[in-house]
Design a protein around this motif. Structure first.
Motif, PDB file in Angstrom:
ATOM      1  N   ASP A 199       0.787  -1.286   0.210  1.00  0.00           N
ATOM      2  CA  ASP A 199       0.098  -0.127   0.139  1.00  0.00           C
ATOM      3  C   ASP A 199       1.000   1.330   0.086  1.00  0.00           C
ATOM      4  O   ASP A 199       0.369   2.169   0.649  1.00  0.00           O
ATOM      5  N   ASP A 206       0.125   1.481  -4.025  1.00  0.00           N
ATOM      6  CA  ASP A 206      -1.244   1.249  -3.686  1.00  0.00           C
ATOM      7  C   ASP A 206      -2.164   1.222  -4.726  1.00  0.00           C
ATOM      8  O   ASP A 206      -2.159   2.138  -5.589  1.00  0.00           O
ATOM      9  N   GLN A 207      -3.153   0.635  -4.596  1.00  0.00           N
ATOM     10  CA  GLN A 207      -4.297   0.493  -5.715  1.00  0.00           C
ATOM     11  C   GLN A 207      -5.117   1.862  -5.824  1.00  0.00           C
ATOM     12  O   GLN A 207      -5.550   2.144  -6.943  1.00  0.00           O
ATOM     13  N   GLU A 222      -0.398  -2.692  -7.677  1.00  0.00           N
ATOM     14  CA  GLU A 222      -1.585  -3.601  -7.243  1.00  0.00           C
ATOM     15  C   GLU A 222      -2.867  -2.866  -7.654  1.00  0.00           C
ATOM     16  O   GLU A 222      -2.935  -1.881  -7.910  1.00  0.00           O
TER      17      GLU A 222
END
Ligand code: C2E
Ligand code: MG
Ligand code: MG
Ligand code: MG
Length: 299
Positions: free
Chosen positions: A188, A210-211, A244
């Motif tokens: 993250d 982080d997504q 991610e």
């Protein structure tokens, strides 16, 4: 209701719940039901590991993130986002985390004899409370020894918050684990208190973008800039980076164009139960093998 009231309620036990409105009381009861269900889940081995592939630029699977799943006997599948925080509060994360680590090592052992899976790395999420236990390093070592697997195939995902929580403890433990051969990913990345100083002082192998930033590539200019900056910084520091939550080809192309070579997200696959993950590995492995033969090694 004030914090003091909440504190008194927690301390006072059942009778103090009378202070509360029904919604709050229901929430507290749900929480304590979840806690006892978690104990049962541990005792009855209800947790499952799911695997989400991580792929490189050519679409080859390089590893997977291990994500815990809880198929609750009455409530159906419960998200880790719902039960991990309660496991952390109650301390149940300690036996749960240990179970995840051990099960991941057991799986790595089984994969040693399969050509398409022998090279895969598994990334295991570690929670703060778990990491900062006095005997965490010994626990990891124990699971590695138990299955006699190559420690290089185990990656631990830590968050920035965990790392900075107790930096002295973090430094000691990360170096000890690094010495054993375990690697680290900072999960993250960009959402916590990023301390750029520690990036160079800690043995971090990988940054995981982080997504929340990845999702906004092509939508929010500032998030695209953040992604680009993280990749550039990681590459300059020679720290591997992975994105991610990659869901679209547009996002992947942006990431690739800016120097990110590893991806994880629904564009490739969601987290899958073991059997489905294994058949995905097998079909990609076959496809790679075939295309190589047909294209004379250029595919
Ligand atoms: P995380 O470690 O950041 O894991 C990534 C989460 O994003 C996973 O959710 C994954 O399924 C989801 N995800 C992956 N690709 C995409 C995508 O393309 N789009 C979207 N929308 N989501 C995507 P999941 O499995 O629900 O896990 C949530 C969080 O729960 C994890 O976040 C991690 O913090 C925690 N967690 C999961 N398993 C474990 C565990 O074994 N131990 C600990 N301590 N925490 C865990
Ligand atoms: Mg993770
Ligand atoms: Mg993450
Ligand atoms: Mg996340």
């Amino acid at each position: 209701y004030t914090d003091t009231a909440l504190y008194q309620a927690k301390r006072g036990g059942r009778n103090s719940l009378l202070f509360y409105d029904p919604a709050m009381q229901a929430a507290l009861e749900k929480r304590s039901a979840m806690e006892s269900d978690l104990r049962v889940a541990l005792a009855e081995n209800q947790f499952r590991l799911f695997y989400q592939m991580q792929v490189n630029q050519s679409g080859r699977i390089v590893g997977a993130e291990v994500l815990i799943r809880w198929p609750h006997p009455r409530r159906g599948m419960i998200s880790p986002l719902e039960f991990i925080p309660i496991a952390e509060e109650t301390g149940l994360i300690l036996p749960i985390g240990q179970w995840v680590l051990d099960a991941a090592c057991a799986q790595l052992k089984i994969w040693e004899s399969a050509p398409e899976k022998a090279m895969l790395q598994l990334a295991v999420n570690v929670s703060a409370r778990q990491f900062h236990q006095t005997d965490f390093v010994e626990q990891v070592q124990l699971s590695l020894n138990k299955y006699s697997i190559n420690p290089n195939r185990l990656k631990l995902e830590l968050t920035e918050t965990l790392v900075l929580d107790d930096i002295d403890d973090t430094i000691v433990k990360m170096h000890r684990l690094k010495k054993i051969g375990v690697s680290f990913s900072l999960d993250d990345f960009g959402t916590g208190y990023s301390s750029l100083y520690y990036l160079t002082k800690l043995p971090i192998d990988q940054l995981k973008i982080d997504q929340s930033f990845v999702r906004n590539i092509g939508l929010t200019q500032s998030d695209a800039v953040i992604v680009q900056t993280i990749i550039g910084m990681a590459n300059n520091l020679q720290i591997e980076n992975i994105a991610e939550g990659v869901e679209t080809e547009e996002q992947r192309l942006f990431l690739e164009a800016h120097g990110c070579r590893l991806y994880q997200g629904y564009l490739f696959s969601k987290a899958l139960p073991l059997e489905s993950f294994e058949s995905q590995c097998a079909s990609i492995f076959r496809r790679d093998g075939t295309s190589k033969k047909q294209a004379g090694g250029s595919g």
